[in-house]
Design an enzyme around this catalytic site. Sequence first.
Site, PDB file in Angstrom:
ATOM      1  N   LEU A 178      -0.928  -0.299   4.602  1.00 24.82           N
ATOM      2  CA  LEU A 178      -2.223  -1.152   4.335  1.00 24.82           C
ATOM      3  C   LEU A 178      -2.480  -2.057   5.410  1.00 24.82           C
ATOM      4  O   LEU A 178      -1.743  -2.343   6.152  1.00 24.82           O
ATOM      5  CB  LEU A 178      -1.461  -1.741   2.896  1.00 24.82           C
ATOM      6  CG  LEU A 178      -0.888  -0.705   1.743  1.00 24.82           C
ATOM      7  CD1 LEU A 178      -0.180  -1.447   0.727  1.00 24.82           C
ATOM      8  CD2 LEU A 178      -2.171  -0.388   1.226  1.00 24.82           C
ATOM      9  N   PRO A 179      -3.691  -2.855   5.150  1.00 23.73           N
ATOM     10  CA  PRO A 179      -4.399  -3.469   6.186  1.00 23.73           C
ATOM     11  C   PRO A 179      -3.544  -4.823   6.469  1.00 23.73           C
ATOM     12  O   PRO A 179      -3.512  -5.265   7.493  1.00 23.73           O
ATOM     13  CB  PRO A 179      -5.450  -3.675   5.596  1.00 23.73           C
ATOM     14  CG  PRO A 179      -5.994  -2.706   4.553  1.00 23.73           C
ATOM     15  CD  PRO A 179      -4.700  -2.606   3.905  1.00 23.73           C
ATOM     16  N   LYS A 189      -5.900  -9.326  15.305  1.00 22.32           N
ATOM     17  CA  LYS A 189      -5.078  -9.664  14.175  1.00 22.32           C
ATOM     18  C   LYS A 189      -3.567  -9.734  14.695  1.00 22.32           C
ATOM     19  O   LYS A 189      -2.794 -10.437  14.247  1.00 22.32           O
ATOM     20  CB  LYS A 189      -5.203  -8.137  13.289  1.00 22.32           C
ATOM     21  CG  LYS A 189      -4.337  -8.488  12.099  1.00 22.32           C
ATOM     22  CD  LYS A 189      -3.995  -6.851  11.441  1.00 22.32           C
ATOM     23  CE  LYS A 189      -2.981  -6.795  10.594  1.00 22.32           C
ATOM     24  NZ  LYS A 189      -2.426  -5.355  10.146  1.00 22.32           N
ATOM     25  N   THR A 200       1.336  -3.231   9.410  1.00 19.07           N
ATOM     26  CA  THR A 200       1.868  -4.241  10.530  1.00 19.07           C
ATOM     27  C   THR A 200       1.562  -5.581   9.939  1.00 19.07           C
ATOM     28  O   THR A 200       0.487  -6.045   9.418  1.00 19.07           O
ATOM     29  CB  THR A 200       0.789  -4.158  11.943  1.00 19.07           C
ATOM     30  OG1 THR A 200       1.173  -2.884  12.641  1.00 19.07           O
ATOM     31  CG2 THR A 200       1.417  -5.212  12.619  1.00 19.07           C
ATOM     32  N   LYS A 245       7.274  -4.562  16.963  1.00 21.71           N
ATOM     33  CA  LYS A 245       5.628  -4.576  17.040  1.00 21.71           C
ATOM     34  C   LYS A 245       4.832  -5.612  17.650  1.00 21.71           C
ATOM     35  O   LYS A 245       4.388  -5.586  18.563  1.00 21.71           O
ATOM     36  CB  LYS A 245       5.217  -4.011  15.910  1.00 21.71           C
ATOM     37  CG  LYS A 245       3.754  -3.951  15.888  1.00 21.71           C
ATOM     38  CD  LYS A 245       3.244  -2.441  15.394  1.00 21.71           C
ATOM     39  CE  LYS A 245       1.720  -2.510  15.927  1.00 21.71           C
ATOM     40  NZ  LYS A 245       0.471  -1.299  14.992  1.00 21.71           N
TER      41      LYS A 245
END
Lengths: 304, 304, 304, 304
Positions: C64-65, C245, C95, C170
């Site tokens: 998902l975003p 982001k 993420t 990450k």
Amino acid sequence: MKIGFIGLGNMGAPMALNLLKAGHALSVFDLSAQAVQTLVDAGAQAAGSPKAAVTGAECVITMLPAAAHVRSVLGADDGILAGIAKGVVIIDSSTIDPATVKACAELAARHGNSFVDAPVSGGTGGAAAGTLTFMVGGSASAYEQVKPVLSAMGKNIVHCGDTGTGQVAKICNNLVLGISMAGVAEAMSLGEALGIDTKVLGSIINTSTGRCWSSDTYNPMPGVIATAPSSRGYTGGFGTDLMLKDLGLATDAARSVRQPVYLGALAQQLYQTVSTNGAGRLDFSAVIKLYRHDDGEEGNGGAR
Amino acid sequence: MKIGFIGLGNMGAPMALNLLKAGHALSVFDLSAQAVQTLVDAGAQAAGSPKAAVTGAECVITMLPAAAHVRSVLGADDGILAGIAKGVVIIDSSTIDPATVKACAELAARHGNSFVDAPVSGGTGGAAAGTLTFMVGGSASAYEQVKPVLSAMGKNIVHCGDTGTGQVAKICNNLVLGISMAGVAEAMSLGEALGIDTKVLGSIINTSTGRCWSSDTYNPMPGVIATAPSSRGYTGGFGTDLMLKDLGLATDAARSVRQPVYLGALAQQLYQTVSTNGAGRLDFSAVIKLYRHDDGEEGNGGAR
Amino acid sequence: MKIGFIGLGNMGAPMALNLLKAGHALSVFDLSAQAVQTLVDAGAQAAGSPKAAVTGAECVITMLPAAAHVRSVLGADDGILAGIAKGVVIIDSSTIDPATVKACAELAARHGNSFVDAPVSGGTGGAAAGTLTFMVGGSASAYEQVKPVLSAMGKNIVHCGDTGTGQVAKICNNLVLGISMAGVAEAMSLGEALGIDTKVLGSIINTSTGRCWSSDTYNPMPGVIATAPSSRGYTGGFGTDLMLKDLGLATDAARSVRQPVYLGALAQQLYQTVSTNGAGRLDFSAVIKLYRHDDGEEGNGGAR
Amino acid sequence: MKIGFIGLGNMGAPMALNLLKAGHALSVFDLSAQAVQTLVDAGAQAAGSPKAAVTGAECVITMLPAAAHVRSVLGADDGILAGIAKGVVIIDSSTIDPATVKACAELAARHGNSFVDAPVSGGTGGAAAGTLTFMVGGSASAYEQVKPVLSAMGKNIVHCGDTGTGQVAKICNNLVLGISMAGVAEAMSLGEALGIDTKVLGSIINTSTGRCWSSDTYNPMPGVIATAPSSRGYTGGFGTDLMLKDLGLATDAARSVRQPVYLGALAQQLYQTVSTNGAGRLDFSAVIKLYRHDDGEEGNGGAR
């Protein structure tokens, strides 16, 4: 006037006391029993929940640490909206992000209430003396409605525009403040290292184009301004952790509108370093400790 | 008094004219024949070299673009020291690095002359009006000696301390100035993007802790201060390339004393970007062009 | 295996297709009917809600975003926890911030489910080819449990440690990436301006101490690496807005643990400027447009 | 070949020794009698001045601390140009600014000599082992001429382009290096604070898009790379003060071509802080001390 007051911290308590002094009837709520007791001793009535505090109130004031508290106090089952009468205005004097203000205002509007953001400047000194500046966001009529109440706690009640603009004004002012203080710290430290008398340097800057509140009122170099926190070990004043919070609000708000804030983001890291070094409770002018080769104190928590 | 004056640029020419008006006799030198002619028309005598200009002078003043020119004009075969009489004071009003000042002062001392740094603030307007501020570095007696001469060109003659401290004062002031202007640009742009009326925001900042010359006198947002360069297309004022030069002096001086200048170094990159974008001649408040989404001008050379 | 898959965007769709190819039975949910149809055409079963998608599933995967979507899909009335069987593992490949991961894991644990963070690197190309790297946060046994499923979608399945450490890995990797790419952009632009052949400069850096993925694989200067996005107009690759982001996640995470991130915060402003300039969909190596005097393109949206 | 060698410091001495080993005849000069003696003991001939060292030489090599030394050694009354024969090539392996290289080359050309910039990478270890990389700026024929001599001291002799491009290559590489090292320091410290095992984090970055020499070879977090300076108390390696010098050259060069270098200028302040904190002689990976909450050492001179 019958006022529900929620949040009796370092700022909220003296603000509430001034309302009592002005003759208002207060019903107060805080998680700290001790904070409540102080107000009860002064004539306020204790309430068991935000809902209870605002029941029957003609005006509601909140003064809370962060956005999450405002949301919760407003919308919880025993929160403000569960007890408030239609048409009563809610004044939030917390410093929070403009987006939360708008969300709260929409929520309040659905219950028939207006929600006015009115963050303050002036610190605990101004709160005690009743000389705070309130930056008010809301309609012109809402501003007229809240002005008399706020006047019991402050001397400048400024209408900034629509809902949320009170927070915008505060955030933008403190963005300039955080940057200019760190800038003055760099310049005063550089001058010191280059061998100029820092009082002379301060007086030149203060009568020239570099003049600013961070230099002429709160100069971070000890001894330049006798009444500044730097001249009393950086005690009192506006805490580094509070500046860090406000710069966080500024950079977050900037991100939300896709606006770069180069100096603001860098200043945030500088205050973060000061805070991580253990000086978060000192006045934010302690940022100069990152620059001075030797500030004459043991265990100063500075970078050197 | 018979004065040798070297360097008749945008600042030097009006300064020299004010000395003539005050009744001094001037012997002038500049590489530009046109600049010399203007002064000759006003009553000065033209000299074919710095050496010739200072021969027989009771006081020498230099106003040059950078340190290299000062060194050269002082020490060249046809330079000042080749023609000056012992005991005559040399006043350098250029803005250069403190290390060069000290080197020049040592060189002059070996010839029996004192070398006083006296950089100015006030711009071309102050130079024309004779209202400059002079920041003077030198001994107390040298300061007393130069004060009457400088008073013909300025209204504040400030003694900053020993040789070089005049430059230190100017560099440190302009370091604060460059940072605070960019900080105000960030805050005003952020406020605009967040929807507050920029005039209201300006007036709040100017009566609060964010107040500074960059906000209350030279606010970079058009329309906030009617007399600021931002309200007339960023013309006039203090050029971006001049601010860039001064921030270069500040970061170089900081390096020489092993002093970090985080915000100063970042501000330098911001003004560099403005300059590289083609706006180096605009007032330095044009740095706001890097931040505003749309400044309403075509071909503005801004970042967006 | 019967798998519930929620989130069929640019990454999720090809990942789900690879699961189908590997012989798994998929029940899928996405707000986009078109995205769902593509999977149905390939053999998946459409579900009307996250709850429906996970009912009867032996494993659940979300892609998902942002954090808000993960929270909502997990805890909503028609969300995952309303339909999932006890003991079934939830793999979140979005993420998001480590704090949300921990909150989700606690929520899932109260329902008898484990929640494993497994963000990916490799982009849409790696998603299509099934060559993604998965950075897995969770217990050793959870890691062993999810590894076979993830192996159908990626070739490196790395165990990073406890819950949340997949996201930490990450975020930290991309923090280095965002900084090094902007650093290479500065150095390549500087070299170009100083007159060195950029291919030569690239090859020297790539065999010296400056070598990095941002230089030897994705060099931002056109023509240095033929296969890099810079050599095809900055199309494809890893979008600037995605890097923005991730740097937001990094600076937020840093704030949460009171950690300064000077270069990360500054790099964030640089990518913000690129994005605001209108180049947010270009590969993040387009950050070089802020530096190059002339990149040979009309209307490039760059700073100059 | 008869070679004049000037500058026998930490780098110059082992380089000169390798020339002797390769069978060349050396006439050497250094201000330090002890440095000269070491070379004489190895078979070199001592000279009383640069002029004397190069008289009769077929090739001249200089290895000096900064631009001012190169200028002086070249042009002084007892300098290289006073003694060198026409047509003999001068190889300068110092790291200096490209503008000085061009000025020196012009001066040499007027005396009938070519001046080739050939700065090195590889450190004192590479100098001793004869495995340096030389980045050579000059004409193709000059490159062919110097290659055999340089091959006795290094294993990679790279032609970078015209005069000055050797320095450009070195400066640009080290700009990337200084930025990427500080970036890795931020990311590793952030990961540590967020609770991931730093060895795991290092290995993930080193096989992902964040991989770089600063992470996979010189990782600043102790214990990640056993052979890195961070795993032996930041001793040996490339000193912080040397990195600071090179970032100074990079930002100066950027200013000369009106090029912003945002991250480079900020990284320079970070290394400046490390140096001012007293750790200038430690490997430059010690910049991580500014970030780590507790690096387990007493009196580490770090920011915390």
